[in-house]
Design an enzyme around this catalytic site. Structure first.
Site, PDB file in Angstrom:
ATOM      1  N   SER A  20       0.829  -1.198   0.000  1.00  0.00           N
ATOM      2  CA  SER A  20       0.000   0.000   0.000  1.00  0.00           C
ATOM      3  C   SER A  20       0.876   1.265   0.000  1.00  0.00           C
ATOM      4  CB  SER A  20      -0.934  -0.054   1.210  1.00  0.00           C
ATOM      5  OG  SER A  20      -1.901   0.953   1.153  1.00  0.00           O
ATOM      6  N   LEU A  21       0.681   2.157   0.978  1.00  0.00           N
ATOM      7  CA  LEU A  21       1.461   3.391   1.046  1.00  0.00           C
ATOM      8  C   LEU A  21       2.954   3.109   1.207  1.00  0.00           C
ATOM      9  CD1 LEU A  21       1.412   6.526   1.202  1.00  0.00           C
ATOM     10  CD2 LEU A  21       1.164   6.292   3.679  1.00  0.00           C
TER      11      LEU A  21
END
Length: 693
Positions: free
Chosen positions: A348-349
């Site tokens: 993800s991030l």
């Protein structure tokens, strides 16, 4: 009067305490000899306030037992366990995490166990009381005198009825008018001697040889999966799956001792970010309503906004880089013989953070010299030619000789300041034109769109013109072999930052491999390849199932699609034949006159269905695997999509969140990671999976 609670041998227990049955054939007669119990080492794991005793692997337990026998007189003997990720301090009986912060666990050398009340798991007695039990057992076996009664430190009663029946009773209640038997106080617990007599799975242990190291960076929030577990627990799962995949798909290489295992270490940045005091500031301005939801948003989703803030972005990238460097140096200290490579993975991030870090790494000068020596002249000529084209576009062709004399190529032009142009003798008007052009195109120059500008030029550009948050990106102590992105929003963030295209010739300065892996229903994941080849529509690579086939529902779906295509083609073919037979039956009087028109009609009808005949999906996918998607992954495909499970295909929205958090236990994901890592060492799978590159 009824028997008092202290009378242990009352009621049904009298039946249980009958003389032991004679030993079965081939079984050791207890009266003939005593064999010492084999100890096994356990550690206590506390989850949500509940204690659970977990056995060490066989090899760790043997190592601890050996150290216990050899180091009794030493002050504190430390034994590495769990693949070197935990140290056991023998004297203190403590298990301490090496690479991350974790509560210290109690360690116990276990020989005697009793069954717990709640979950029927066996719990080890303390070492001192186990010694007492073992001594009583030895006396009972040697003298063949059973029905021994012992009192535990908590005043609980243990009775050794016979070698196969040993019972633990709850403490006697205080005497009252009625009294109570032990059965009335609660069900007696079963007592077992030796780990081989309790139902517990003891792992064999991990291979000692480490071939490759992978750092794993988490995404938003402190929890990384649907069960709200930490990055440490999720990476533990990923590592365990990798060990089972190695045994299943790299058996030959393991048998030939060509490979050991891959070590995965978690990198935590969330706790450092939220220890800056920002949580207190947020708490002050957070509304009191829907408290849990607001707290969840503050703790998770706001991480995305923090990363887009120059202040907190610096904290995040500093934490990630320094933590990976710290872990790398610590790992080398503990594994001085390690000669393998290092890769990085982000979820993800976390994948975006790693991507920004990697685009800002500096290649070693000697590498630059070696790679550029052969093509320096050609690239210089190309660069000067590009500058001439720019000047021609700006109606400033008369200054071409000045720029050529100064050996000004495209990259040098975009590093120019007004002072530089003035020193070259360029008048004010042309200077302004050139500076305006540089300013308008600067964003395109930052390492992604046209690849002609090195990431090293990023710090010299104004903050507003950078397609990433302004920060001083630290350097890593190593050059990653491969970068794996799981459920990654990199493509979306680049687009939002104004990057429309990634130059096919661009590659990360210090990392030559890049894989973007995603679940088809992951709402956070975006593709990368269409940014490199925007004019061509093609599917991502379908990740092969780890058992070597497509999931059955996908095969069925594809089969039905192929069948419908065939039916459509056959139907069109039938219509064509019918039309041909109709047009080939004209009146004899006009046959000659209509021959030309008939030929035209026939040709047009024949062409029409042919252009609409659909190809089966498999053919398209075979062509898609041969598409050249540039140098970002060394010419290989970048986007890989997992196969959804049958239950997930019923409702995409229902399984969207699960799709974003599924990677930690995904065998297909782990197998791709292992395959690509070991391919760099010339080691391949036992059996190539269908559909893989």
């Amino acid at each position: 009067p009824p028997p008092r609670c202290g009378s242990i041998m009352s009621g049904p227990e009298q039946q249980q305490a009958q003389p032991p049955p004679p030993p079965e054939p081939g079984e050791l007669d207890p009266a003939h000899g005593y064999e010492p119990v084999a100890p096994h080492w356990f550690y206590c794991k506390v989850t949500d306030g509940r204690e659970r005793w977990v056995p060490f692997s066989s090899q760790d337990s043997e190592r601890l037992e050996e150290a216990q026998g050899a180091g009794r007189d030493k002050e504190d003997l430390v034994v590495p366990t769990s693949g070197g990720r935990y140290d056991v301090h023998l004297r203190q009986r403590q298990r301490v995490a090496v690479y991350w912060e974790e509560e210290v666990s109690e360690v116990r050398r276990c020989t005697w166990f009793y069954k717990g009340d709640k979950d029927n798991k066996y719990i080890p007695y303390s070492e001192t009381f186990s010694e007492e039990l073992e001594e009583a057992y030895m006396v009972a076996v040697t003298l063949d005198e059973w029905k021994k009664k012992l009192e535990s430190p908590s005043r609980e009663i243990i009775i050794l009825h016979n070698p196969k029946l040993m019972v633990h009773y709850h403490p006697a209640a205080s005497s009252d008018d009625w009294g109570s038997t032990p059965t009335e106080q609660g069900r007696p617990r079963t007592v077992k001697r030796g780990v081989e007599n309790i139902a517990v799975e003891i792992p064999n242990g991990e291979p000692l040889q480490i071939d490759h190291l992978v750092f794993v960076v988490h995404g938003i929030g402190p929890a990384c999966d649907i069960r709200f577990r930490s990055i440490v627990q999720c990476v533990n799962d990923f590592r365990n799956v990798s060990l089972s995949m190695l045994q299943a798909h790299f058996k030959k290489a393991q048998e030939q001792q060509q490979i050991g295992r891959v070590e995965f270490l978690p990198v935590n940045w969330h706790s450092s970010l939220h220890s800056t005091g920002v949580d207190v500031d947020l708490e002050r301005i957070t509304l009191p309503s829907i408290n849990r939801l607001r707290h969840f948003i503050n703790d998770t989703i706001l991480d995305v906004f923090f990363y887009n803030s120059s202040t907190y972005c610096q904290t995040i990238v500093d934490t990630v880089a320094s933590e990976m460097n710290r872990l790398y140096q610590l790992f080398l200290q503990r594994n001085p013989l390690f000669k393998g490579g290092v890769s990085i993975a982000g979820h993800s991030l976390g994948s975006l953070i790693l991507f920004d870090l990697l685009t800002n790494q500096k290649a070693a000068p000697e590498e630059d010299e070696q790679s550029q020596e052969g093509s320096r002249t050609n690239s210089s000529k190309r660069g000067i030619k590009a500058v001439k084209e720019i000047l021609k576009k700006l109606d400033l062709s008369e200054y071409c000789d000045v720029f050529e004399k100064e050996q000004m190529d495209r990259e040098a032009l975009f590093l120019c300041t007004e002072k530089n142009l003035k020193e070259m003798g360029i008048p004010l008007g042309p200077r302004m034109k050139i500076l305006h052009y540089i300013s308008s195109k600067a964003e395109m120059q930052v390492c992604l769109l046209h690849g002609s500008c090195s990431p090293r030029s990023i710090p010299s550009l104004p903050d507003k013109e950078q397609p990433m948050v302004s920060a001083n990106y630290p350097q890593l102590d190593y050059k990653p072999t491969i970068f794996f992105a799981f459920g990654s929003p990199i493509g979306m963030f680049l687009t939002v930052r104004g990057v429309k295209r990634i130059n096919p010739n661009y590659s990360l300065p210090t990392c030559k491999g890049f894989f973007n892996i995603f679940h088809p229903f992951d709402p956070v994941a975006y593709r990368i390849e269409p940014m490199i080849i925007p004019d061509l529509e093609f599917e991502p690579m379908l990740l092969p199932h780890h058992k070597g086939r497509k999931r059955m529902h996908l095969e069925l779906k594809e089969g039905l699609t192929r069948m419908s295509v065939d039916l459509k083609n056959n139907l069109l073919g039938s219509l064509r034949v019918a039309w041909q037979s109709f047009t080939r039956a004209p009146l004899p009087a006009v046959e000659g006159a209509s021959t030309e028109a008939e030929g035209e009609a026939e040709a047009s009808v024949e062409k029409q269905p042919e252009t609409k005949v659909e190809e089966p999906p498999a053919a398209v996918k075979e062509e898609a695997s041969l598409i050249n998607v540039g140098r970002l992954n060394g010419g290989n495909r970048i986007d890989y999509v997992l196969q959804e499970k049958p239950i997930e295909s019923f409702n995409e929205y229902l399984f969207a969140l699960q799709g974003h958090l599924c990677y930690w236990e995904s065998e297909d994901t782990v197998l791709l990671v292992l395959k690509e890592i070991y391919q760099t060492q010339g080691i391949t799978l036992d059996q190539p999976l269908p559909g893989s590159q």
